[in-house]
Design a protein around this motif. Structure first.
Motif, PDB file in Angstrom:
ATOM      1  N   ARG A 119      52.533  29.931  38.375  1.00 19.97           N
ATOM      2  CA  ARG A 119      52.418  28.640  37.688  1.00 19.97           C
ATOM      3  C   ARG A 119      52.751  28.768  36.203  1.00 19.97           C
ATOM      4  NH1 ARG A 119      52.371  26.035  42.142  1.00 19.97           N
ATOM      5  NH2 ARG A 119      50.451  25.788  43.314  1.00 19.97           N
ATOM      6  N   MET A 120      52.399  29.933  35.628  1.00 19.52           N
ATOM      7  CA  MET A 120      52.666  30.135  34.198  1.00 19.52           C
ATOM      8  C   MET A 120      54.111  30.553  33.956  1.00 19.52           C
ATOM      9  SD  MET A 120      49.184  32.156  33.120  1.00 19.52           S
ATOM     10  CE  MET A 120      49.344  32.055  31.339  1.00 19.52           C
ATOM     11  N   TYR A 179      40.786  46.577  37.247  1.00 16.21           N
ATOM     12  CA  TYR A 179      40.279  45.614  38.237  1.00 16.21           C
ATOM     13  C   TYR A 179      40.368  46.216  39.641  1.00 16.21           C
ATOM     14  CZ  TYR A 179      39.958  41.271  40.927  1.00 16.21           C
ATOM     15  OH  TYR A 179      39.582  40.304  41.819  1.00 16.21           O
ATOM     16  N   ARG A 208      47.200  26.206  46.570  1.00 15.21           N
ATOM     17  CA  ARG A 208      46.331  27.354  46.320  1.00 15.21           C
ATOM     18  C   ARG A 208      45.302  27.521  47.423  1.00 15.21           C
ATOM     19  NH1 ARG A 208      41.323  27.199  44.150  1.00 15.21           N
ATOM     20  NH2 ARG A 208      41.641  25.043  43.535  1.00 15.21           N
ATOM     21  N   GLN A 223      38.151  40.720  34.842  1.00 16.07           N
ATOM     22  CA  GLN A 223      38.661  39.389  35.172  1.00 16.07           C
ATOM     23  C   GLN A 223      38.723  38.497  33.926  1.00 16.07           C
ATOM     24  OE1 GLN A 223      37.305  38.530  39.057  1.00 16.07           O
ATOM     25  NE2 GLN A 223      37.326  36.335  38.762  1.00 16.07           N
ATOM     26  N   MET A 233      41.436  39.696  31.584  1.00 15.62           N
ATOM     27  CA  MET A 233      42.769  39.387  32.099  1.00 15.62           C
ATOM     28  C   MET A 233      43.191  37.983  31.691  1.00 15.62           C
ATOM     29  SD  MET A 233      42.511  41.265  35.746  1.00 15.62           S
ATOM     30  CE  MET A 233      43.391  40.105  36.739  1.00 15.62           C
ATOM     31  N   ALA A 234      42.231  37.071  31.711  1.00 16.82           N
ATOM     32  CA  ALA A 234      42.539  35.700  31.295  1.00 16.82           C
ATOM     33  C   ALA A 234      43.049  35.701  29.858  1.00 16.82           C
ATOM     34  CB  ALA A 234      41.302  34.816  31.427  1.00 16.82           C
ATOM     35  N   LEU A 292      46.577  37.138  29.637  1.00 16.65           N
ATOM     36  CA  LEU A 292      47.572  36.183  30.138  1.00 16.65           C
ATOM     37  C   LEU A 292      47.856  35.104  29.097  1.00 16.65           C
ATOM     38  CD1 LEU A 292      46.362  35.859  33.827  1.00 16.65           C
ATOM     39  CD2 LEU A 292      48.626  36.606  33.091  1.00 16.65           C
ATOM     40  N   CYS A 308      44.244  41.458  48.768  1.00 19.91           N
ATOM     41  CA  CYS A 308      43.072  41.235  47.916  1.00 19.91           C
ATOM     42  C   CYS A 308      43.175  39.860  47.266  1.00 19.91           C
ATOM     43  CB  CYS A 308      43.020  42.321  46.853  1.00 19.91           C
ATOM     44  SG  CYS A 308      42.032  41.893  45.432  1.00 19.91           S
ATOM     45  N   THR A 309      42.089  39.106  47.368  1.00 25.53           N
ATOM     46  CA  THR A 309      42.101  37.752  46.819  1.00 25.53           C
ATOM     47  C   THR A 309      42.347  37.752  45.312  1.00 25.53           C
ATOM     48  OG1 THR A 309      40.557  37.132  48.547  1.00 25.53           O
ATOM     49  CG2 THR A 309      40.782  35.624  46.729  1.00 25.53           C
ATOM     50  N   GLY A 310      41.858  38.774  44.628  1.00 28.76           N
ATOM     51  CA  GLY A 310      42.084  38.860  43.191  1.00 28.76           C
ATOM     52  C   GLY A 310      43.572  38.932  42.866  1.00 28.76           C
ATOM     53  N   PHE A 328      45.079  35.532  43.301  1.00 31.03           N
ATOM     54  CA  PHE A 328      44.788  34.701  42.123  1.00 31.03           C
ATOM     55  C   PHE A 328      45.783  34.993  41.004  1.00 31.03           C
ATOM     56  CE2 PHE A 328      39.940  33.864  42.822  1.00 31.03           C
ATOM     57  CZ  PHE A 328      40.256  33.098  43.924  1.00 31.03           C
ATOM     58  N   LEU A 329      45.961  36.295  40.744  1.00 30.90           N
ATOM     59  CA  LEU A 329      46.853  36.687  39.648  1.00 30.90           C
ATOM     60  C   LEU A 329      48.276  36.206  39.914  1.00 30.90           C
ATOM     61  CD1 LEU A 329      47.306  38.402  37.029  1.00 30.90           C
ATOM     62  CD2 LEU A 329      47.986  40.246  38.558  1.00 30.90           C
ATOM     63  N   PHE A 374      39.052  33.773  33.991  1.00 30.72           N
ATOM     64  CA  PHE A 374      40.214  33.994  34.858  1.00 30.72           C
ATOM     65  C   PHE A 374      40.326  32.882  35.896  1.00 30.72           C
ATOM     66  CE2 PHE A 374      42.201  36.409  38.487  1.00 30.72           C
ATOM     67  CZ  PHE A 374      43.415  36.632  37.879  1.00 30.72           C
ATOM     68  N   LEU A 378      48.557  32.432  39.615  1.00 26.58           N
ATOM     69  CA  LEU A 378      48.436  32.077  38.207  1.00 26.58           C
ATOM     70  C   LEU A 378      49.733  32.348  37.466  1.00 26.58           C
ATOM     71  CD1 LEU A 378      46.482  31.066  36.140  1.00 26.58           C
ATOM     72  CD2 LEU A 378      45.367  33.277  36.124  1.00 26.58           C
ATOM     73  N   HIS A 407      34.806  37.006  44.072  1.00 25.99           N
ATOM     74  CA  HIS A 407      36.066  36.803  43.360  1.00 25.99           C
ATOM     75  C   HIS A 407      35.937  35.805  42.238  1.00 25.99           C
ATOM     76  CE1 HIS A 407      37.719  38.667  47.036  1.00 25.99           C
ATOM     77  NE2 HIS A 407      38.455  39.244  46.133  1.00 25.99           N
TER      78      HIS A 407
END
Lengths: 312, 231
Positions: free
Chosen positions: A238-239, A80, A139, A52, A55-56, A59, A226-228, A231-232, B59, A235, B30
């Motif tokens: 928005r990006m 992940y 979100r 995680q 990944m940030a 990105l 999957c919540t992950g 999120f991705l 993240f 994200l 998460h």
């Protein structure tokens, strides 16, 4: 289920192999129930945390215009998904019980596992895209929708898979039990097996490859994104690199599939082992007739109960 | 099957299903947070307030920033107005939300007030949010105080990398037992077995309330604080 035409030696080897599968499954189950697998869960959470954070970074590099970051991001997403799936999860419950209880062959179950994971990725993509582009949700609304309502829907579907398996198992048992008293003295020899019209033969049973089965399994797993992945996707939306988010989500799905396919293999192996427990001759050979039904009923009832408990 | 045999079968099934339930129900974390605590003692030597710091994983931090449309300024910091806008973003004012902070003094749970003094900063791409929680009734520092940090739903995985810092009293001993997920799962399985044994010991099967075990606190980071010469 050893085919009658096999030579005894080969059939014996198969039996030993199958029993090993049952033993492996039982040992894993016992380890897990006694908390012995908690190390794996801790390791998975640590891995997920690291993936995680990385990944940030990927990105950020991607936004800064580093094209190499795309491959890095996809690899991290795969990792992940793998770590995420190594922890507890509903997908493994469904695939494992279905593989153990039903007569689905491994290849088909493996394909189902991959399809389920990809469908789960698809649900996340569709949800975020619809939610953001069409419904203009925030979100928190999106994650709440996924975690409360879709999770409940998934649990209901999982319960249905269980009931469906249990029902079919019960029906198989009923068919086995139905024979008239005339059958009491009927002698089953090795080649005769159970190939009578009065009950499902192993072959008939093995051919129970219902399309509905597969659809229900895929839907039960895919209904809960999957919540992950959410999120991705949020994200990257928005990006303004949503395509990367979609690719990353698919990579996550493949990472998840790598674990569920292993669970699929183990469940089929353990099922063969259970069936191999039945002696081919002697007074207990008749157990071969009701074993498949009982296993299916048991596995189905377990998932149905587990799902019911989750909803309470 | 006789009725008794069926009952027994149903029980075994229930035990197995209950054992399976956490597999499906247990949430995956998460969000990962490194928590830090400062314990503030008043003039009378009583523990009166706790300052809480939550350092989010990169993240989730990025997600929050992008979701609020915030870009860091030069040096990777937040502009003052953005920091002000984010302050308190992570507090849920639902009274059921306990802020992942649990205080036990001599076996009794001590209530904490709603938070104040929110602030947010960005450090190395990680959001660091702070707030203060006053104790509803200050506790004498001499009483052994156990502080736990965990999310009962395990949506957030809390770690406490550093022992808490004390302010206002120089004579406090602080012990930190970092979170132990291994112990957590072991303890969970043990608790479940125990609860099941209790459940099955009771004659009636389904009339009993279903077994519940608190997964969250087992193996959660735990701190023990006691001040003064005692003990």
């Amino acid at each position: 289920m050893s085919a009658p035409e096999l030579r005894p030696a080969a059939s014996g080897l198969r039996r030993v192999l199958a029993l090993t599968g049952l033993a492996a499954g039982l040992v894993l189950m016992a380890l897990w129930l006694s908390g012995g697998l908690s190390g794996i869960a801790a390791w998975a959470a640590a891995g997920q945390r690291q993936a995680q954070n990385l990944m940030a970074g990927a990105l950020q590099s991607l936004r800064a215009g580093d094209p190499g970051a795309a491959a890095t991001l996809l690899a991290l997403c795969f990792g992940y998904g793998f770590f995420h799936a190594a922890g507890p999860g509903h997908g493994k419950l469904v695939i494992g019980s279905y593989g153990y209880g039903s007569q689905v062959p491994f290849g088909r179950l493996a394909v189902l596992s991959v399809m389920s994971s990809l469908a789960q990725a698809g649900t996340a993509i569709l949800l975020v895209w619809l939610g953001l582009a069409a419904l203009d949700l925030g979100r928190e609304e999106l994650t709440r929708l996924s975690e409360r309502h879709m999770a409940d829907l998934a649990t209901v579907l999982i319960g249905l898979v269980g009931l469906w398996l249990a029902l079919r198992g019960a029906r198989m048992l009923r068919d086995v039990a139905r024979p008239a008293p005339a059958h009491d003295h009927h002698h089953h020899d090795q080649t005769c097996g159970c190939g009578h019209a009065h009950g499902p033969s192993p072959v008939q049973v093995a051919q129970t490859r219902s399309f509905r089965d597969g659809l229900l399994v895929v839907m039960a797993i895919a209904a809960r994104p999957c919540t992950g992945a959410l999120f991705l996707l949020l994200l990257t939306w928005r990006m303004e690199i949503f395509a990367m988010g979609v690719a990353g989500t698919v990579a996550m799905g493949l990472g998840t599939a790598s674990v569920t396919v292993a669970v699929a293999g183990l469940s089929v192996w353990a099922r063969r082992g259970s069936l191999a427990l039945v002696p081919q001759t002697g007074p207990f050979a008749a157990a071969a007739r009701w074993m498949p039904g009982a296993m299916q009923l048991g596995a189905g009832a377990l998932i149905a109960l587990a799902a019911a408990l989750m909803l309470v | 099957m006789t009725r008794r045999a069926m009952n027994r079968f149903a029980r075994y099934l229930l035990v197995l299903a209950l054992s399976l339930a956490p597999l499906g129900a247990a949430a995956h974390p998460h969000v990962f947070i490194d928590a830090g605590l400062r314990l503030i003692y008043d003039d009378g030597g009583k523990l009166s307030e706790i300052e809480v710091e939550w350092r989010y994983d990169a993240f989730y931090s990025l997600l929050i920033l992008e979701d609020h449309g915030i870009r860091p300024v030069a040096g990777g910091r937040l502009a003052d107005e953005d920091a002000a806008r984010l302050a308190g973003f992570d507090w849920d004012w639902d009274p059921a939300f306990e802020g992942a902070l649990y205080l036990t003094v001599e076996g009794r749970r001590m209530p904490l007030q709603q938070p104040r003094s929110f602030s947010v900063a960005l450090e190395d791409g990680q959001i660091v949010s702070r707030h203060r929680r006053a104790l509803s009734a200050p506790v004498p520092g001499e009483a052994e105080t156990i502080i736990q940090v965990y999310d009962p739903e395990f949506y957030v995985d809390f770690s406490v990398p550093q022992p808490p810092v004390t302010f206002g009293r120089p004579d406090c001993r602080v012990g930190l037992r970092p979170g132990d997920s291994y112990a957590a799962a072991d303890a969970y399985a043990a608790a479940l077995r125990e609860a099941l044994a209790r459940e099955l010991a009771a004659a009636s099967l389904l009339d009993e309330e279903m077994v519940t075990v608190d997964i969250g606190s087992v193996g959660a980071p735990e701190m023990r604080v006691a001040c003064g010469a005692g003990r």
